[in-house]
Motif scaffolding. Structure first.
Motif, PDB file in Angstrom:
ATOM      1  N   PHE A   1       0.819  -1.212   0.000  1.00  5.79           N
ATOM      2  CA  PHE A   1       0.000   0.000   0.000  1.00  5.79           C
ATOM      3  C   PHE A   1       0.855   1.266   0.000  1.00  5.79           C
ATOM      4  CE2 PHE A   1      -2.704  -3.140   2.345  1.00  5.79           C
ATOM      5  CZ  PHE A   1      -3.571  -3.403   1.296  1.00  5.79           C
ATOM      6  N   GLY A   2       2.101   1.124  -0.408  1.00  5.71           N
ATOM      7  CA  GLY A   2       2.996   2.265  -0.501  1.00  5.71           C
ATOM      8  C   GLY A   2       3.613   2.717   0.812  1.00  5.71           C
ATOM      9  N   VAL A   3       3.199   2.116   1.937  1.00 11.77           N
ATOM     10  CA  VAL A   3       3.702   2.584   3.227  1.00 11.77           C
ATOM     11  C   VAL A   3       4.143   1.484   4.196  1.00 11.77           C
ATOM     12  CG1 VAL A   3       2.414   4.764   3.192  1.00 11.77           C
ATOM     13  CG2 VAL A   3       1.361   2.745   4.183  1.00 11.77           C
ATOM     14  N   PHE A   4       3.630   0.265   4.036  1.00 12.78           N
ATOM     15  CA  PHE A   4       3.926  -0.797   5.003  1.00 12.78           C
ATOM     16  C   PHE A   4       5.098  -1.649   4.534  1.00 12.78           C
ATOM     17  CE2 PHE A   4      -0.687  -0.071   5.630  1.00 12.78           C
ATOM     18  CZ  PHE A   4      -0.626   0.401   6.932  1.00 12.78           C
ATOM     19  N   GLY A   5       6.075  -1.771   5.392  1.00 10.81           N
ATOM     20  CA  GLY A   5       7.244  -2.579   5.063  1.00 10.81           C
ATOM     21  C   GLY A   5       8.217  -1.836   4.162  1.00 10.81           C
ATOM     22  N   ARG A   6       9.042  -2.632   3.469  1.00 11.98           N
ATOM     23  CA  ARG A   6      10.069  -2.061   2.602  1.00 11.98           C
ATOM     24  C   ARG A   6       9.904  -2.621   1.199  1.00 11.98           C
ATOM     25  NH1 ARG A   6      15.595  -3.569   5.381  1.00 11.98           N
ATOM     26  NH2 ARG A   6      14.643  -5.606   5.275  1.00 11.98           N
ATOM     27  N   SER A   7      10.630  -2.037   0.268  1.00  9.45           N
ATOM     28  CA  SER A   7      10.675  -2.612  -1.065  1.00  9.45           C
ATOM     29  C   SER A   7      11.298  -3.990  -0.964  1.00  9.45           C
ATOM     30  CB  SER A   7      11.510  -1.735  -1.998  1.00  9.45           C
ATOM     31  OG  SER A   7      10.877  -0.507  -2.205  1.00  9.45           O
ATOM     32  N   ARG A   8      10.898  -4.886  -1.864  1.00  2.43           N
ATOM     33  CA  ARG A   8      11.390  -6.254  -1.806  1.00  2.43           C
ATOM     34  C   ARG A   8      11.407  -6.864  -3.204  1.00  2.43           C
ATOM     35  NH1 ARG A   8       6.594  -4.995  -0.218  1.00  2.43           N
ATOM     36  NH2 ARG A   8       4.782  -6.129  -0.958  1.00  2.43           N
ATOM     37  N   VAL A   9      12.170  -7.940  -3.336  1.00  2.00           N
ATOM     38  CA  VAL A   9      12.256  -8.667  -4.593  1.00  2.00           C
ATOM     39  C   VAL A   9      11.776 -10.084  -4.328  1.00  2.00           C
ATOM     40  CG1 VAL A   9      13.811  -9.569  -6.367  1.00  2.00           C
ATOM     41  CG2 VAL A   9      14.182  -7.276  -5.432  1.00  2.00           C
ATOM     42  N   ASN A  10      10.845 -10.553  -5.152  1.00  2.00           N
ATOM     43  CA  ASN A  10      10.354 -11.920  -5.029  1.00  2.00           C
ATOM     44  C   ASN A  10      11.343 -12.833  -5.741  1.00  2.00           C
ATOM     45  OD1 ASN A  10       9.046 -14.440  -5.525  1.00  2.00           O
ATOM     46  ND2 ASN A  10       7.082 -13.443  -5.103  1.00  2.00           N
ATOM     47  N   VAL A  11      12.140 -13.556  -4.972  1.00  2.00           N
ATOM     48  CA  VAL A  11      13.200 -14.408  -5.512  1.00  2.00           C
ATOM     49  C   VAL A  11      12.628 -15.522  -6.380  1.00  2.00           C
ATOM     50  CG1 VAL A  11      15.084 -15.969  -4.881  1.00  2.00           C
ATOM     51  CG2 VAL A  11      14.734 -13.855  -3.605  1.00  2.00           C
ATOM     52  N   LEU A  12      11.510 -16.086  -5.989  1.00  2.00           N
ATOM     53  CA  LEU A  12      10.901 -17.145  -6.790  1.00  2.00           C
ATOM     54  C   LEU A  12      10.529 -16.622  -8.173  1.00  2.00           C
ATOM     55  CD1 LEU A  12       9.783 -19.970  -7.219  1.00  2.00           C
ATOM     56  CD2 LEU A  12       7.663 -19.211  -6.095  1.00  2.00           C
ATOM     57  N   ALA A  13       9.897 -15.452  -8.236  1.00  2.00           N
ATOM     58  CA  ALA A  13       9.512 -14.880  -9.524  1.00  2.00           C
ATOM     59  C   ALA A  13      10.738 -14.579 -10.383  1.00  2.00           C
ATOM     60  CB  ALA A  13       8.682 -13.611  -9.310  1.00  2.00           C
ATOM     61  N   VAL A  14      11.806 -14.068  -9.768  1.00  2.00           N
ATOM     62  CA  VAL A  14      13.046 -13.797 -10.505  1.00  2.00           C
ATOM     63  C   VAL A  14      13.608 -15.093 -11.072  1.00  2.00           C
ATOM     64  CG1 VAL A  14      15.463 -13.075 -10.277  1.00  2.00           C
ATOM     65  CG2 VAL A  14      13.640 -11.681  -9.280  1.00  2.00           C
ATOM     66  N   ASN A  15      13.697 -16.128 -10.232  1.00  2.00           N
ATOM     67  CA  ASN A  15      14.252 -17.405 -10.692  1.00  2.00           C
ATOM     68  C   ASN A  15      13.425 -18.023 -11.811  1.00  2.00           C
ATOM     69  OD1 ASN A  15      16.554 -17.435  -9.095  1.00  2.00           O
ATOM     70  ND2 ASN A  15      15.473 -18.356  -7.382  1.00  2.00           N
ATOM     71  N   LEU A  16      12.108 -17.948 -11.711  1.00  2.00           N
ATOM     72  CA  LEU A  16      11.255 -18.499 -12.763  1.00  2.00           C
ATOM     73  C   LEU A  16      11.462 -17.753 -14.083  1.00  2.00           C
ATOM     74  CD1 LEU A  16       7.968 -19.192 -10.755  1.00  2.00           C
ATOM     75  CD2 LEU A  16       9.602 -20.867 -11.655  1.00  2.00           C
ATOM     76  N   GLU A  17      11.571 -16.428 -14.022  1.00  2.00           N
ATOM     77  CA  GLU A  17      11.814 -15.657 -15.252  1.00  2.00           C
ATOM     78  C   GLU A  17      13.195 -15.956 -15.812  1.00  2.00           C
ATOM     79  OE1 GLU A  17      12.050 -11.156 -17.075  1.00  2.00           O
ATOM     80  OE2 GLU A  17      10.814 -11.456 -15.278  1.00  2.00           O
ATOM     81  N   LEU A  18      14.196 -16.052 -14.946  1.00  2.00           N
ATOM     82  CA  LEU A  18      15.540 -16.383 -15.420  1.00  2.00           C
ATOM     83  C   LEU A  18      15.565 -17.772 -16.059  1.00  2.00           C
ATOM     84  CD1 LEU A  18      17.665 -15.029 -12.435  1.00  2.00           C
ATOM     85  CD2 LEU A  18      17.603 -14.095 -14.759  1.00  2.00           C
ATOM     86  N   ASP A  19      14.893 -18.743 -15.452  1.00  2.00           N
ATOM     87  CA  ASP A  19      14.824 -20.095 -16.028  1.00  2.00           C
ATOM     88  C   ASP A  19      14.172 -20.069 -17.406  1.00  2.00           C
ATOM     89  OD1 ASP A  19      15.986 -21.100 -13.723  1.00  2.00           O
ATOM     90  OD2 ASP A  19      14.138 -22.016 -12.957  1.00  2.00           O
ATOM     91  N   ALA A  20      13.068 -19.327 -17.530  1.00  2.00           N
ATOM     92  CA  ALA A  20      12.353 -19.259 -18.801  1.00  2.00           C
ATOM     93  C   ALA A  20      13.190 -18.563 -19.881  1.00  2.00           C
ATOM     94  CB  ALA A  20      11.019 -18.530 -18.617  1.00  2.00           C
ATOM     95  N   ALA A  21      13.909 -17.526 -19.494  1.00  2.00           N
ATOM     96  CA  ALA A  21      14.679 -16.752 -20.468  1.00  2.00           C
ATOM     97  C   ALA A  21      16.016 -17.393 -20.827  1.00  2.00           C
ATOM     98  CB  ALA A  21      14.912 -15.332 -19.938  1.00  2.00           C
ATOM     99  N   PHE A  22      16.682 -18.009 -19.851  1.00  2.00           N
ATOM    100  CA  PHE A  22      18.062 -18.455 -20.063  1.00  2.00           C
ATOM    101  C   PHE A  22      18.295 -19.932 -19.772  1.00  2.00           C
ATOM    102  CE2 PHE A  22      18.254 -14.010 -18.406  1.00  2.00           C
ATOM    103  CZ  PHE A  22      18.498 -13.398 -19.624  1.00  2.00           C
ATOM    104  N   GLY A  23      17.285 -20.653 -19.338  1.00  2.00           N
ATOM    105  CA  GLY A  23      17.480 -22.050 -18.965  1.00  2.00           C
ATOM    106  C   GLY A  23      17.990 -22.157 -17.542  1.00  2.00           C
ATOM    107  N   LEU A  24      18.231 -23.386 -17.136  1.00  2.00           N
ATOM    108  CA  LEU A  24      18.684 -23.634 -15.759  1.00  2.00           C
ATOM    109  C   LEU A  24      20.109 -23.143 -15.554  1.00  2.00           C
ATOM    110  CD1 LEU A  24      17.310 -27.233 -15.180  1.00  2.00           C
ATOM    111  CD2 LEU A  24      16.370 -25.082 -14.333  1.00  2.00           C
ATOM    112  N   PRO A  25      20.454 -22.751 -14.315  1.00  2.00           N
ATOM    113  CA  PRO A  25      21.843 -22.369 -14.026  1.00  2.00           C
ATOM    114  C   PRO A  25      22.774 -23.540 -14.293  1.00  2.00           C
ATOM    115  CG  PRO A  25      20.410 -21.865 -12.165  1.00  2.00           C
ATOM    116  CD  PRO A  25      19.595 -22.645 -13.146  1.00  2.00           C
ATOM    117  N   LEU A  26      23.994 -23.249 -14.673  1.00  2.00           N
ATOM    118  CA  LEU A  26      24.966 -24.290 -14.983  1.00  2.00           C
ATOM    119  C   LEU A  26      25.171 -25.242 -13.819  1.00  2.00           C
ATOM    120  CD1 LEU A  26      27.575 -22.131 -16.898  1.00  2.00           C
ATOM    121  CD2 LEU A  26      25.770 -23.569 -17.856  1.00  2.00           C
TER     122      LEU A  26
END
Length: 119
Positions: free
Chosen positions: A84-109
């Motif tokens: 709501f623009g005021v509660f907590g801090r900015s954050r990054v959803n690691v699961l969403a990042v990993n899923l996008e990275l997997d889709a774009a670049f494949g699995l990590p080596l």
């Protein structure tokens, strides 16, 4: 998690060790946020502060053999503002990042299974 209190010297030693390990693993001198070096049941949350996500971008890029700027772009797309623009801090959803990275670049080596050997 642990039952060590914030005034316990063993807790301080554990955190100091994790800070050094984080810096070495990620090739950075950026001090990681507390969430990255302390333990709790909250460690199950799939979110990390943006500074922690971006500090790991070089290692992530190397493990996927992609340019670090591409990893930073993906991380940037998943920075969520405070609730709501005021509660907590900015954050990054690691699961969403990993899923996008997997889709774009494949699995990590490091997670690609070696080819089966003939017997």
């Amino acid at each position: 998690g642990s039952n060590l209190g914030s005034s316990d010297s063993a807790h301080h030693e554990d955190v100091a060790s994790r800070v050094l390990a984080f810096k070495a693993l990620n090739g950075t001198e950026i001090a990681p946020p507390a969430e990255m070096v302390t333990t709790s049941g909250g460690g199950l949350d799939p979110h990390v502060p943006p500074v922690a996500a971006f500090a790991q971008a070089g290692r992530i890029a190397a493990s996927r053999a992609v340019p670090v700027d591409r990893v930073n772009e993906v991380i940037g797309r998943h920075v969520e503002p405070p609730t709501f623009g005021v509660f907590g801090r900015s954050r990054v959803n690691v699961l969403a990042v990993n899923l996008e990275l997997d889709a774009a670049f494949g699995l990590p080596l490091s997670t690609v299974a070696p080819a089966a050997t003939a017997r």
